[in-house]
Write a protein that holds these residues in place. Structure first.
Motif, PDB file in Angstrom:
ATOM      1  N   SER A   1      18.232  18.431  31.967  1.00 18.31           N
ATOM      2  CA  SER A   1      18.901  19.637  32.442  1.00 18.31           C
ATOM      3  C   SER A   1      20.374  19.564  32.094  1.00 18.31           C
ATOM      4  O   SER A   1      20.959  18.483  31.967  1.00 18.31           O
ATOM      5  CB  SER A   1      18.745  19.785  33.965  1.00 18.31           C
ATOM      6  OG  SER A   1      17.403  19.970  34.331  1.00 18.31           O
ATOM      7  N   PHE A   2      20.980  20.729  31.958  1.00 13.97           N
ATOM      8  CA  PHE A   2      22.419  20.848  31.787  1.00 13.97           C
ATOM      9  C   PHE A   2      22.918  21.726  32.930  1.00 13.97           C
ATOM     10  O   PHE A   2      22.752  22.951  32.885  1.00 13.97           O
ATOM     11  CB  PHE A   2      22.767  21.446  30.431  1.00 13.97           C
ATOM     12  CG  PHE A   2      22.314  20.606  29.261  1.00 13.97           C
ATOM     13  CD1 PHE A   2      23.122  19.585  28.776  1.00 13.97           C
ATOM     14  CD2 PHE A   2      21.072  20.809  28.680  1.00 13.97           C
ATOM     15  CE1 PHE A   2      22.714  18.796  27.714  1.00 13.97           C
ATOM     16  CE2 PHE A   2      20.651  20.028  27.617  1.00 13.97           C
ATOM     17  CZ  PHE A   2      21.470  19.016  27.137  1.00 13.97           C
ATOM     18  N   GLY A   3      23.475  21.089  33.948  1.00 11.54           N
ATOM     19  CA  GLY A   3      23.827  21.833  35.139  1.00 11.54           C
ATOM     20  C   GLY A   3      22.568  22.389  35.791  1.00 11.54           C
ATOM     21  O   GLY A   3      21.621  21.645  36.063  1.00 11.54           O
ATOM     22  N   ASN A   4      22.558  23.704  36.010  1.00 12.64           N
ATOM     23  CA  ASN A   4      21.383  24.345  36.617  1.00 12.64           C
ATOM     24  C   ASN A   4      20.349  24.785  35.593  1.00 12.64           C
ATOM     25  O   ASN A   4      19.319  25.360  35.951  1.00 12.64           O
ATOM     26  CB  ASN A   4      21.827  25.562  37.433  1.00 12.64           C
ATOM     27  CG  ASN A   4      22.662  25.167  38.642  1.00 12.64           C
ATOM     28  OD1 ASN A   4      22.405  24.126  39.253  1.00 12.64           O
ATOM     29  ND2 ASN A   4      23.666  25.975  38.976  1.00 12.64           N
TER      30      ASN A   4
END
Length: 258
Positions: free
Chosen positions: A29-32
């Motif tokens: 994941s990248f952030g959310n």
């Protein structure tokens, strides 16, 4: 640890029908933004695996995770039985020396000639070669992609198709067991795309490489893939050969391939 990795890989690569690459429940994941949500896949020795999916589906992220350019959040990625997610940078570099990477735009150094681009890559991976050995390898790699005559040219003097070929020669010069192709026919006209497709098949046959091919080009997928996987919503949604997927009972899969 590095010697053990080298030994393990060499032993494993001699096994008939060996699974060379395996993703086990890989998340990223990248952030959310959850891109990979439990990817599972395997690639056998000498096989071309094509991965399809819409833009942003995580195809390129997956192969960057494979060489440790991006760290996974969870899961295992095995290269010839070694879990690369547990390796330090030095140990990862041992794995990377066995992997050729054809980037989408060729990623050549604009300030270097074709010869210098290939020489730089080879010298970085093998510091023990003599100047004559380096030159011989550069010429051989360019001959393998049909571009020996371009050895003294600058990247700016090359067409898009020629840059892709030089990028492939640079990937081949380290004599990789694995090649990762990121959109190998992107931005090319149909004739040049077909030439690159034929070159991918020639390389597979000549060097017995194990490859993952990321592409939006359905002709490339159909012609090069021994196995085809389609990513949807961060997981492998469908898998099979191109013909079986084209006749799938899943309407979304069929629509994706038309």
């Amino acid at each position: 640890m590095t010697k053990e990795i080298n030994s393990a890989i060499k032993d494993q690569m001699t096994t008939v029908d060996q699974t060379v690459i395996e993703f086990k429940n890989v998340y990223k994941s990248f952030g959310n933004n959850a891109v990979l949500r439990g990817i599972n896949l395997s690639v056998k020795k000498g096989e071309n695996l094509v991965i399809l999916g819409r833009s942003g589906s995580g195809k390129s992220i997956a192969i960057k995770c494979l060489v440790g350019l991006i760290k996974t959040d969870k899961g295992k990625i095995l290269v010839s039985g070694t879990d690369i997610t547990q390796l330090n940078e030095s140990e990862l570099n041992t794995i990377r020396r066995r992997v050729g990477f054809l980037f989408q735009n060729g990623a050549l150094y604009d300030s270097m000639t074709v010869r210098e681009n290939l020489t730089f890559t080879l010298a970085h991976n093998n510091k023990e070669l003599t100047a004559d050995e380096v030159e011989s390898s550069v010429v051989e790699s360019l001959e393998n992609v049909g571009l020996a005559e371009a050895i003294n040219q600058m990247p700016s003097e090359l067409s898009g198709g020629m840059r892709k070929r030089v990028g492939l020669a640079r990937a081949l010069i380290i004599k990789p067991e694995i090649i990762l192709y990121d959109e190998p026919t992107s931005g090319l006209d149909p004739i040049t795309s077909r030439e690159i497709i034929e070159l991918i098949l020639e390389i597979q046959k000549k060097f017995k490489t194990t490859s993952i091919i990321i592409t939006h080009d359905l002709a490339c997928a159909k012609l090069t893939g021994n196995n085809v996987m389609i990513i949807k919503d961060g997981v492998i949604h469908a898998e099979g050969n191109y013909e079986s997927l084209s006749n799938s009972n899943d309407k979304w899969v069929r629509s994706f391939l038309t």
